[in-house]
Structure formats: C-alpha cells, structure tokens
Design a protein around this motif. Sequence first.
Motif, short mmCIF file in Angstrom:
data_model
loop_
_atom_site.label_atom_id
_atom_site.label_comp_id
_atom_site.label_asym_id
_atom_site.label_seq_id
_atom_site.Cartn_x
_atom_site.Cartn_y
_atom_site.Cartn_z
N UNK A 23 0.82 -1.22 0.00
CA UNK A 23 0.00 0.00 0.00
C UNK A 23 0.85 1.26 0.00
N UNK A 24 2.02 1.22 0.64
CA UNK A 24 2.87 2.42 0.69
C UNK A 24 3.35 2.84 -0.68
N UNK A 25 3.35 1.91 -1.65
CA UNK A 25 3.80 2.24 -3.01
C UNK A 25 2.80 3.16 -3.72
N UNK A 26 1.57 3.21 -3.26
CA UNK A 26 0.58 4.08 -3.90
C UNK A 26 1.04 5.54 -3.90
N UNK A 27 1.85 5.92 -2.91
CA UNK A 27 2.30 7.30 -2.82
C UNK A 27 3.31 7.67 -3.91
N UNK A 28 3.90 6.67 -4.56
CA UNK A 28 4.91 6.97 -5.59
C UNK A 28 4.49 6.49 -6.97
N UNK A 29 3.23 6.06 -7.10
CA UNK A 29 2.75 5.64 -8.41
C UNK A 29 2.47 6.86 -9.29
N UNK A 30 2.65 6.73 -10.61
CA UNK A 30 2.48 7.88 -11.50
C UNK A 30 1.01 8.22 -11.72
N UNK A 31 0.77 9.48 -12.00
CA UNK A 31 -0.56 9.91 -12.43
C UNK A 31 -0.89 9.24 -13.76
N UNK A 32 -2.15 8.88 -13.95
CA UNK A 32 -2.59 8.22 -15.19
C UNK A 32 -3.36 9.23 -16.04
N UNK A 33 -2.98 9.36 -17.31
CA UNK A 33 -3.66 10.30 -18.21
C UNK A 33 -3.82 9.71 -19.59
N UNK A 34 -4.57 10.38 -20.46
CA UNK A 34 -4.85 9.85 -21.80
C UNK A 34 -3.58 9.62 -22.61
N UNK A 35 -3.63 8.58 -23.44
CA UNK A 35 -2.46 8.23 -24.26
C UNK A 35 -2.15 9.31 -25.28
N UNK A 36 -3.18 9.90 -25.88
CA UNK A 36 -3.00 10.90 -26.93
C UNK A 36 -3.16 12.29 -26.34
N UNK A 37 -2.20 12.69 -25.53
CA UNK A 37 -2.22 14.01 -24.90
C UNK A 37 -0.81 14.59 -24.89
N UNK A 38 -0.68 15.84 -25.29
CA UNK A 38 0.60 16.53 -25.18
C UNK A 38 0.84 16.83 -23.71
N UNK A 39 1.93 16.30 -23.16
CA UNK A 39 2.17 16.42 -21.72
C UNK A 39 3.39 17.28 -21.40
N UNK A 40 4.08 17.73 -22.41
CA UNK A 40 5.26 18.55 -22.17
C UNK A 40 5.94 18.91 -23.47
N UNK A 41 7.09 19.56 -23.34
CA UNK A 41 7.87 19.97 -24.49
C UNK A 41 9.32 19.55 -24.29
N UNK A 42 9.99 19.26 -25.38
CA UNK A 42 11.39 18.85 -25.31
C UNK A 42 12.20 19.93 -24.61
N UNK A 43 12.93 19.52 -23.56
CA UNK A 43 13.71 20.47 -22.78
C UNK A 43 14.98 20.87 -23.52
#
Length: 513
Positions: free
Chosen positions: A202-222
């Motif tokens: 259960x403690x791992x739930x705190x470090x699991x990633x947020x889940x979002x749509x597959x076809x979504x722009x989530x950032x830009x190349x740094x």
Amino acid sequence: MRERLIGIDAGGTMTKAALFDLDGQELACERRPNQMLFPGPGHTERDPDRMWQAACESIASVLANTGTSPDDVLAVSCAGYGSGIYLTDRNGDPVRPGVVSTDSRAADLVAEWEGNGRAGVTARRIQQRVWPGQAIALMAWFSKHEPETVARTERVLFCKDFLRGRLCGDFSTDPTDAGIAGAIDVETGAYAREVFRDLGIASWLDVMPEIGPSAEVVGKVTQAAARQTGLKEGTPVVRGVADVAAAALASGVVTSDRLSMIAGTFSINSTLHASPRLSVPPFLQMPYPIGGQVLATEGAATSASNFEWFCREVLDAEAARALSNGASVYDVCNDYVRDALDRDNDILFLPYLFGGPGGAPAGLLGLKRSDKLGDVLRGIFEGIAYAHRVDIERLLSGYDAAKPTTIRLAGGASRSAIWAQIFADVLGLPVEVTDGTELGARGVAIASAVAIGAYGDFETAISKMVRVRQRWEPNVAQRDVHSRKYARFLGLTRALAREWPHQARSPAQPSHG
C-alpha cells in the motif's frame, strides 16, 4: 515545411527511433542496442541511462540521415515494453537498474500467492492473471528484499515513461501501461487500492504515477534533451502507449473482428472487447484508446526469438556468409524453407528456449538423416505457429470471447511471406500485414497525430496512416496436416513437461498447454 512525427520504441533488445509523415509513411528508422544486465538467477535488468543514450543516438541519426530539420518535427512520443519497473528519485534519475518484464525474481512470491489464494483474488480485481514480471509482484519483491531501494524511491515509472521523462520532465503514465502493470482496475481505470493493501504494498501508492490519456501533449522537449537528441527545444511530447497497444493500433485493430498477433520476442495475441470482465481471465488486459474498449492478450516467450537463436547459433556457413553480407535472416531462411515445402515433414519444434508450460523443454523432434536445413527451419516456423495457436485458443475460449475473422501480423515473422502463409494455414484465418517495419513507433506516431489535432480521433488517424500491404488466405489442403501435427505438439509438450520437472516455467509463460 515537411510535417514529420517521431516515434520511439524501446523493445526487448533495441531502442528505435522512426520518422513518419502524416500519411503514416515510415521514412526511416535508426536502432541502437540496449544493454542487458543479468545480476542474478532469473534477474533481467536494463541500464536506464544507456537506454536513454540509445534513444538519443537513434533520434539524432534519423534526423541527420534523412536531412530532416528539427523544425519539421511536429511531435515525438514513446512506446516501450509493458510492465517491469523503473524506480527513480524525484527528478526521474534511477535509484537502481530497471527491471525487464522477462524477469522472474518474484516467481516464488507469485507461487506463494497462488497457494494462499491471493493471486486468484488479485486476478479478479485487476481482470488478468498475476505473473512474476508484473510491476505489482516486483514491488512486493523489492519491499521484501531491497528495503533500502524502496526508501530511496520517489517515483515508479514504466519503460516508455522513463524515456518521456528524460525528453520533457513529465513522469505520468497512460492506461495501457498501468493496465499491464496489474496496478489498476481495468474497468474503472483507477488504481486497484485493495490489491495494493492485500499484497502488502500500500505504501507504493504514494509513488505511483498519475494516469492520463495516451493521446495528450504532456510537455515539451527540454533544452537538455534538445542538445542530446538534435530535436528542437519546445517540440511537443505526447504521453504514448505500451508496445502491445502500439502494435495493435499500427496494425489497424479497431474492432473485435481483427486479432493483433505479434511474432517477435514474445508471442503476443490480442483481441478487443467491450468489457474487461471476461469469463476466462487473460494473461494481460488494458484499456484501449478507441471507443472505450479493452485489449485482452495471451502471450509467452515462445515466438520468433526462438527462431533467431537458432539462426545465430546453428545456421550453416553459407547462411552465415549471406547474413554477414547484409542479407536479412528472413530472406536467407525463406529460400531454405521454400525448398522444403513440397517434402513430407514430421519434424516438431518446441519453442521453449525461455521455459515452457509446466517446465517443458525446448527441442527438435523427429529428425531423420535425410533431413536438410530447410526441413528443420520449416519445423521451427511451424512449431512457433503452433505455440501461437495455443495462446490464441485460450484467448478465444470463453463464451464472451471475440470472434476474429482476420489476423493482423506484426513482429519479425511478418517479414517472411512463407511464414505468414504458415500462420494462416495453422490458425485457419486470413493473415494480413500492414506496411512499415516499426509498428511500436508507428503506434505512438498515430497517438501523436491525434494529440496535436492532425486527426480528430484514433479511428480517423488509423484510416489515414495504416495500409494493408499483403494478405494470405488459409490453404484448406493443409488443414488436416497441421491438425495432426498440432495434436502431437500438445501431447509432446505435456509428456516432456512431466520428464523435466526441474526446468522453471518462463516468467511470462501461461500455465496452460
């Protein structure tokens, strides 16, 4: 401006970057090997930083070798093998090597869950079976055996998500990877918190990633990633999908009458369903980004990787010379198999080099002194097709199973017209192959095209970006021949499993067969 998309696919042995236009034409691909680590029995790991370097080199090369301006790249996205696990700090830097999904360190733990009933309860909650290379099993193993690693872990990532984090600093995941990880209730798409509690993680739930749509722009190349890859700083980065889903998308699997079959490192066979509550729980199951459907998968390490081992270790000097001169292994072996098709062939190949059901060993049976290399290769082609049939028959066994009328073939075997025909004959369904060679990369290029608005949805993007290149109809005259050999294949697998009780079952090998 020439509008381009780049898809990255970090597979079992190679990390690849492929360049596409908006019509889905694969313009070029560059590949770099991944460094594999085997620190202990059953442990299969990967150096994450070397994988990132392989991605950087592949991207830079595909841009340079095609003369593509970074300004022309509309978006980039990543696919990667499903499950396994990458443990990182807050900045996405690894705290230990990544674990590949072929890893079996958690096999004893899964066996314990099977014995005390936890595996069955978990399978019902996540709508798929529990297996050692699955992220939830690996988290439990780390909690028990590497508590110091757990203490340093601030993010759980999956293969594609680690690479995307390096590209743009986004550390989320999508429903396909979360599903394969065994971490979610596939029906709701939310983390299966009861599973985490029941398995003591259960403690791992705190470090699991947020889940979002597959076809979504989530950032830009740094800026840093731009220097390393040759991409333009600010290029949109799309979340992407796991490789199983990417290949299905790139094969044009949009309805339940098409079966996605990948004959590569693994035998991966997938069908679409309206609900994940199937009467026969599949090996894997994940939300699919089309029409609220789910993708159910049966698979095992029984596919073309067994053939490639034979080619690498056993082929005769003439074949080896042809390969060293740049010929494809499929071109070389097709000629041998073509010569053997008109001869009677009782050779059976059991493709269990990575472990078989019940501990069945790999082997070639029925050899005679008069047999030639082509006869042996034909037996290998057929044996791998029989192994796919085992998985597909389970996948289609429930009353609520899909009823496919066509198979879309991907993976190394799709490069062989002779092998595609054998698959059609063995499985009794037409086999189609779409254009291009890098379907994982194409799948995330399709997701990118949707994310940036080039197409309104996946269905439209697939209709524009996927084309069937060739089709093979089953040869009715071969039906009885393969039925007899397939029955013998199953019987020998069961019989030999009883004689080799010491051989461990493959970590991703279903227990049926």
